[in-house]
Design a protein around this motif. Structure first.
Motif, mmCIF file in Angstrom:
data_model
loop_
_atom_site.group_PDB
_atom_site.id
_atom_site.type_symbol
_atom_site.label_atom_id
_atom_site.label_comp_id
_atom_site.label_asym_id
_atom_site.label_seq_id
_atom_site.Cartn_x
_atom_site.Cartn_y
_atom_site.Cartn_z
ATOM 1 N N LYS A 256 2.987 -5.431 -1.240
ATOM 2 C CA LYS A 256 1.188 -4.845 -0.309
ATOM 3 C C LYS A 256 0.757 -3.693 -0.537
ATOM 4 C CE LYS A 256 -1.426 -8.563 1.219
ATOM 5 N NZ LYS A 256 -1.477 -9.128 2.581
ATOM 6 N N ILE A 261 4.351 0.292 4.991
ATOM 7 C CA ILE A 261 3.879 0.580 6.107
ATOM 8 C C ILE A 261 3.695 -1.278 6.248
ATOM 9 C CG2 ILE A 261 1.358 0.109 7.612
ATOM 10 C CD1 ILE A 261 0.651 3.405 5.988
ATOM 11 N N GLY A 263 5.020 -3.458 5.478
ATOM 12 C CA GLY A 263 6.739 -4.503 5.683
ATOM 13 C C GLY A 263 7.150 -5.682 4.446
ATOM 14 N N ARG A 264 5.840 -6.107 3.757
ATOM 15 C CA ARG A 264 5.923 -7.193 2.427
ATOM 16 C C ARG A 264 7.486 -6.341 2.313
ATOM 17 N NH1 ARG A 264 1.557 -9.863 0.373
ATOM 18 N NH2 ARG A 264 2.920 -11.426 -1.277
ATOM 19 N N TYR A 271 13.305 -0.436 2.092
ATOM 20 C CA TYR A 271 11.582 -1.106 1.581
ATOM 21 C C TYR A 271 11.997 -0.425 0.438
ATOM 22 C CZ TYR A 271 10.224 -1.326 6.090
ATOM 23 O OH TYR A 271 10.121 -1.801 7.315
HETATM 24 S S1 FES Z 1 4.753 -2.980 -0.098
HETATM 25 FE FE1 FES Z 1 4.142 -2.535 2.283
HETATM 26 S S2 FES Z 1 6.064 -1.759 3.172
HETATM 27 FE FE2 FES Z 1 6.640 -2.194 0.457
#
Ligand code: FES
Ligand SMILES: Cc1cc2nc3c(=O)[nH]c(=O)nc-3n(C[C@H](O)[C@H](O)[C@H](O)COP(=O)(O)OP(=O)(O)OC[C@H]3O[C@@H](n4cnc5c(N)ncnc54)[C@H](O)[C@@H]3O)c2cc1C
Length: 291
Positions: A256, A261, A263-264, A271
């Motif tokens: 996202k 930032i 956390g997706r 990450y």
């Molecule tokens: S896409 Fe938002 S932390 Fe990786």
């Protein structure tokens, strides 16, 4: 052999460019690759902006279709060939990619890039490189392959095995013609089943790979493609004697923010948007199996 020294797009610091604000770019050309993949050649708008843009092979970007949304794609042209445009190839999957496929030369698009780490092409200098790509997985490898061909003397033997279901599902027709002609690389193309007029290999990528049998000695294998292909390519490479730190891939975990930032995209403490998308299988083996 992911480049851990590559600078990911930093999180926002006052006085720097807001990482949520896309560059505006103009579509200079659209190439229809297959029935569901199109390549978009883009030039960033604004005096000197395109010229100042810098990226490394393996890095990604977020493309936005205004009023529809944003999605992640690999920048699949190398920094050595960005004079006229930067290139992204997009498979139609849902809302954003369907809207992208409706764009034409002259249309405007948003670009947040570059993001993430890159292939560690410096650590690969002097080594043989064996690329193994399936379907749209050829996109990230195209960047690195062209970069290496543009710096040919720095690398050993370069080989490519690229496969798809049928001849119509292979992208990058112009590149393929060139790669097949070159005498400084070996190109193997394969399709799943015989097709009229097909003069190359027939068979699933892992089987063809085993039959070619590249030596693991001083060699790095780079593989991108659908998860099922990667699973069996990995088994074939293991049989051939490749160690996990000699095998490099790129991950596709839905994103996202793209800047570490929201956390997706995390897998355990990593990450994919800033620590990836490029990982060695050695690194992946130390991460939780959450893909
Ligand atoms: S896409 Fe938002 S932390 Fe990786
Ligand atoms: C680091 C990275 C690099 C990528 N590079 C490319 C590229 O170069 N070319 C390309 O065509 N695609 C690439 N992708 C995948 C691309 O981002 C998705 O296909 C796109 O976001 C789909 O957007 P959409 O709105 O059209 O589809 P959506 O409506 O969001 O989704 C349509 C369908 O696809 C599935 N889907 C969407 N994204 C993913 C994903 N990442 N993994 C698994 N399933 C998914 C959804 O679950 C749904 O079933 C990349 C993804 C990542 C994370």
């Amino acid at each position: 052999m992911a480049n851990e020294n590559a600078t990911p797009t930093p999180t926002y610091e006052p006085g720097t460019r807001n990482p949520y604000m896309p560059y505006v770019a103009t579509v200079v050309e659209v190439v229809t690759e297959t029935h569901n993949i199109k390549t978009f050649r883009l030039r960033l708008d604004g005096e000197g902006v395109h010229e100042a843009f810098d990226h490394k092979p393996g890095q990604t970007g977020q493309l936005s279709v205004f009023g529809v949304g944003e999605s992640t794609f690999v920048i699949n042209s190398p920094p050595t060939r960005k004079d006229k445009y930067i290139q992204f190839s997009c498979m139609r999957a849902g809302e954003v990619t369907t809207a992208l496929h409706g764009l034409q030369a002259g249309d405007k698009i948003g670009v947040r890039a570059p993001m993430g780490n890159s292939f560690d092409y410096d650590a690969m200098k002097g080594k043989d490189i064996f690329f193994i790509g399936g379907g749209i997985g050829m996109a990230p490898m195209r960047t690195l392959l062209l970069y290496m061909l543009d710096n040919r003397k720095d690398y050993g033997k370069i080989s490519l095995l690229y496969g798809a279901k049928s001849p119509e599902d292979l992208s990058f027709a112009e590149d393929r013609e060139d790669w097949l002609k070159r005498d400084d690389m070996n190109t193997y193309l394969t399709i799943d089943k015989e097709a009229p007029g097909w003069e190359h290999k027939v068979g699933l990528i892992p089987h063809v790979l085993e039959a070619i049998g590249p030596s693991p000695e001083n060699c790095v294998a780079i593989t991108c493609g659908p998860p099922i292909m990667i699973k069996f390519v990995l088994q074939a490479l293991n049989k051939l004697g490749f160690k996990p730190d000699q095998i490099v891939t790129t991950l596709e975990k839905r994103m996202k923010c793209g800047i570490g930032i929201c956390g997706r995209c995390n897998i355990g403490g990593k990450y994919v948007c800033i620590d990836g998308p490029v990982f060695t299988f050695e690194q992946l083996s130390q991460m939780p199996n959450e893909l």
